[in-house]
Scaffold this motif. Structure first.
Motif, short mmCIF file in Angstrom:
data_model
loop_
_atom_site.label_atom_id
_atom_site.label_comp_id
_atom_site.label_asym_id
_atom_site.label_seq_id
_atom_site.Cartn_x
_atom_site.Cartn_y
_atom_site.Cartn_z
N UNK A 108 15.01 22.59 7.08
CA UNK A 108 15.85 22.34 5.99
C UNK A 108 15.99 20.75 5.54
N UNK A 109 16.72 20.02 6.43
CA UNK A 109 17.34 18.73 6.14
C UNK A 109 16.08 17.58 6.37
N UNK A 110 16.10 16.68 5.16
CA UNK A 110 15.03 15.73 5.22
C UNK A 110 15.75 14.22 5.45
N UNK A 111 15.02 13.31 5.99
CA UNK A 111 15.64 11.93 5.79
C UNK A 111 14.76 11.12 6.10
N UNK A 112 14.70 9.74 5.91
CA UNK A 112 13.37 8.72 5.96
C UNK A 112 12.71 8.82 7.19
N UNK A 113 13.46 9.16 8.23
CA UNK A 113 12.79 8.98 9.60
C UNK A 113 12.23 10.61 10.03
N UNK A 114 12.16 11.41 9.10
CA UNK A 114 11.99 12.85 9.31
C UNK A 114 10.32 12.90 10.08
N UNK B 196 21.28 9.32 3.72
CA UNK B 196 21.74 10.70 4.12
C UNK B 196 20.76 11.67 4.01
N UNK B 197 20.88 12.74 4.61
CA UNK B 197 20.01 13.44 4.77
C UNK B 197 19.94 14.62 3.39
N UNK B 198 18.95 15.06 2.77
CA UNK B 198 18.69 15.96 1.83
C UNK B 198 18.25 17.20 2.06
N UNK B 199 18.46 18.34 1.49
CA UNK B 199 18.04 19.53 1.79
C UNK B 199 16.81 19.92 0.91
N UNK B 200 15.78 20.47 1.75
CA UNK B 200 14.75 20.80 1.20
C UNK B 200 14.79 22.27 0.31
N UNK B 201 14.20 22.45 -0.51
CA UNK B 201 14.61 23.84 -1.31
C UNK B 201 13.69 24.78 -0.55
N UNK B 202 14.10 26.03 -1.02
CA UNK B 202 13.34 27.25 -0.45
C UNK B 202 12.31 27.40 -1.45
N UNK B 203 11.07 27.07 -1.16
CA UNK B 203 9.96 27.38 -2.22
C UNK B 203 9.66 28.92 -2.14
N UNK B 204 9.80 29.48 -0.75
CA UNK B 204 9.16 30.86 -0.75
C UNK B 204 10.29 31.71 -0.02
N UNK B 205 10.57 32.78 -0.54
CA UNK B 205 11.58 33.76 0.21
C UNK B 205 10.98 34.80 0.78
N UNK B 206 10.78 34.65 2.14
CA UNK B 206 10.12 36.09 2.70
C UNK B 206 10.93 36.60 3.58
N UNK B 207 11.26 38.01 3.58
CA UNK B 207 12.09 38.82 4.64
C UNK B 207 11.50 38.73 5.81
N UNK B 208 12.37 38.59 6.73
CA UNK B 208 11.98 38.75 8.30
C UNK B 208 11.83 40.25 8.72
#
Length: 292
Positions: A212-218, A117-129
């Motif tokens: 965002x989403x990570x899996x073993x074959x990413x 199953x895919x896992x969500x990667x956390x937002x380490x840095x929040x930068x406004x566009x």
């Protein structure tokens, strides 16, 4: 016109990630003359380490960055010591097959540990566009480009100006002569793998925050694309890796927008073939002289 500019910005975002991955590829090949096809999977491991650090250990973003870099650097050293060092004098084909085996080993280990199953990667840095003339520019895109450029400059200065960098250039030029000059070839190659894998950690963070989403074959397809970028720019050339990654991202994004998403990958590899036919060493690659 706005659509074209937005597409180019998206291409720069994608290309900067390819460039970041390609820097690790070209670093290892330029010094050790090895094609480390497990590099993309080191990125996957770096992404999972970031997820574990934040979601399960509750570490802060800055500590997570350090953890990911440390995990990838140690993994690179372990891979080099266990898989590549015994093959130092072996034929290139043996090293290539071993690299593919290491790649599948890392993918299946991740599959056993984290599942499919895919896992969500956390937002380490929040930068406004920001938006200029109807064109939106994401903050992460700007940060990725800035970090990639900074790492390229830092690597170039490290290779050209430091004692360790000069040792790496000597090993790249002639391992036997470097040994006669008192340089430890094994230690230099190990350091090269550590640096290349640390670069994979940076790539994993920006890839995770962008997609965002990570899996073993990413790491598989980005790894292949980044290797293509390194060859495109001239494998072994640090500026070439940067240039190749950016151009590859632009070509892929323009193909998806104006031709077809189904044809994008085919067009990317077709452009690579054309470039190599015209200039076999890549855009910034230098001709290699064979000793007789």
């Amino acid at each position: 016109m706005t659509n074209l500019i937005q597409t180019l910005i998206s291409g720069l975002s994608l290309g900067s990630i390819y460039a970041l991955i390609a820097l690790g590829y070209t670093m290892v090949y330029g010094i050790a003359k090895m094609l480390n096809f497990a590099h993309g999977d080191v990125i996957m491991v770096g992404a999972y380490s970031g997820i574990v650090a934040v979601a399960q250990m509750g570490l802060s973003p800055w500590v997570t960055v350090i953890v990911s870099i440390a995990v990838c650097a140690v993994l690179g050293v372990v891979i080099e010591f266990c898989a590549y060092k015994p093959l130092r004098q072996a034929a290139p084909l043996s090293v290539l097959i071993t690299a593919i085996g290491v790649s599948y080993l890392l993918q299946n280990a991740a599959l056993l540990i984290f599942g499919s199953q895919q896992m969500a990667y956390p937002t380490l840095v929040k930068l406004p566009g920001f938006t200029v003339g109807g064109v939106h520019v994401d903050g992460i895109t700007v940060l990725t480009l800035a970090v990639t450029a900074a790492l390229m400059i830092a690597l170039t200065l490290f290779i050209d100006k430091t004692k360790l960098g000069k040792a790496m250039r000597a090993v790249s030029e002639d391992k036997n002569a470097a040994t006669l000059m008192g340089i430890s070839v094994d230690r230099t190659i190990t350091l090269t793998f550590a640096i290349g894998s640390a670069l994979a950690a940076f790539a994993s963070m920006f890839y995770g925050m962008t997609y965002v989403y990570i899996k073993p074959t990413t790491g598989a397809m980005p790894g292949i694309k980044a290797f293509t970028a390194a060859v495109f720019g001239g494998i072994g050339s640090i500026p070439g890796a940067m240039l190749g990654g950016i151009l590859l991202g632009l070509i892929e994004q323009l193909s998806k927008t104006y031709i077809s998403t189904l044809w994008a990958d085919a067009i990317v590899f077709a452009v690579l073939v054309v470039v190599l036919v015209v200039k076999p060493t890549g855009l910034l690659g230098k001709p290699m002289q064979e000793k007789v």
